[in-house]
Design an enzyme around this catalytic site. Sequence first.
Site, PDB file in Angstrom:
ATOM      1  N   ARG A 100       0.820  -1.209   0.000  1.00 52.11           N
ATOM      2  CA  ARG A 100       0.000   0.000   0.000  1.00 52.11           C
ATOM      3  C   ARG A 100       0.856   1.261   0.000  1.00 52.11           C
ATOM      4  NH1 ARG A 100      -4.615  -2.147   1.837  1.00 52.11           N
ATOM      5  NH2 ARG A 100      -5.976  -1.158   3.308  1.00 52.11           N
ATOM      6  N   ARG A 172     -17.900  -4.801   9.258  1.00 55.34           N
ATOM      7  CA  ARG A 172     -16.551  -4.437   9.687  1.00 55.34           C
ATOM      8  C   ARG A 172     -16.621  -3.194  10.564  1.00 55.34           C
ATOM      9  NH1 ARG A 172     -12.491  -4.696   4.579  1.00 55.34           N
ATOM     10  NH2 ARG A 172     -11.654  -2.900   5.691  1.00 55.34           N
TER      11      ARG A 172
END
Length: 230
Positions: A100, A172
């Site tokens: 990332r 989540r």
Amino acid sequence: MATKLIKPLRLLLLGAPGAGKGTQTSRLLEKFPQLNSVSSGDLLRQQIKDKTPLGSLAASYILEGKLLPDELITRLVKGHLSDAGWLSPQASWLLDGFPRTVEQATMLKSALAKSDTSLTMVVDLDVPESVILERIENRYVHVPSGRVYNLQYKPPKVPGKDDITGEPLTKRPDDTAEVFGKRLAEYHKTAAPLREFYAKRGILKTISGETSDIITPKLFQLIESQYGVN
Ligand code: ATP
Ligand code: MG
């Protein structure tokens, strides 16, 4: 129809949180049965579930919408690649959510170079932000497998249960509007240099689309044109 890969594919999927990396991953695994996958977010959620020390550290970062330290996440994913036996030049796999940052990409690059298993393709999933925000509100996941559902577009067969195992689905905790905003901001800080890193190596492709159903056939076609025979 399932397609055979005629040479190893080592793919990285890039894209904003909620761009559909997990959804495309499931579809790719069905289409190309030789392919394996790992999601850095799923590895972390499994650590949290197993209540490991890394899990409790990860939970605090994730709930703040922040990225984990580069060294730590790199070690975790490298460990998985090695344990799974994917550091062999014959294996085909895809990475979702890692690297990332350019720092992670650099560390991964040197690790893969050692086993002659460098990435062969990087695909950036380019989805409008308005679409992404709407999607997150409706998202539910099966933590052990990483399977993703959407109450609107892809509801589970039995409400609240995973299609395959029948286990409960959960929301989540980092999919709230507040945390999601932070995750998007973090993404915007690191995305451009990362794309540039792979563009320079000539392996970056971009696929744009408003829905996962628009992106999937484009992704299949891209891979089949270079790696597939029926
Ligand atoms: P989505 O799953 O919707 O595509 P995402 O890519 O933001 O969204 P995950 O990849 O599941 O979500 O990551 C969730 C969290 O785990 C991140 O917000 C971050 O805290 C941590 N994380 C995952 N991958 C990395 C990574 N490569 N580097 C640092 N932190 C990471
Ligand atoms: Mg994901």
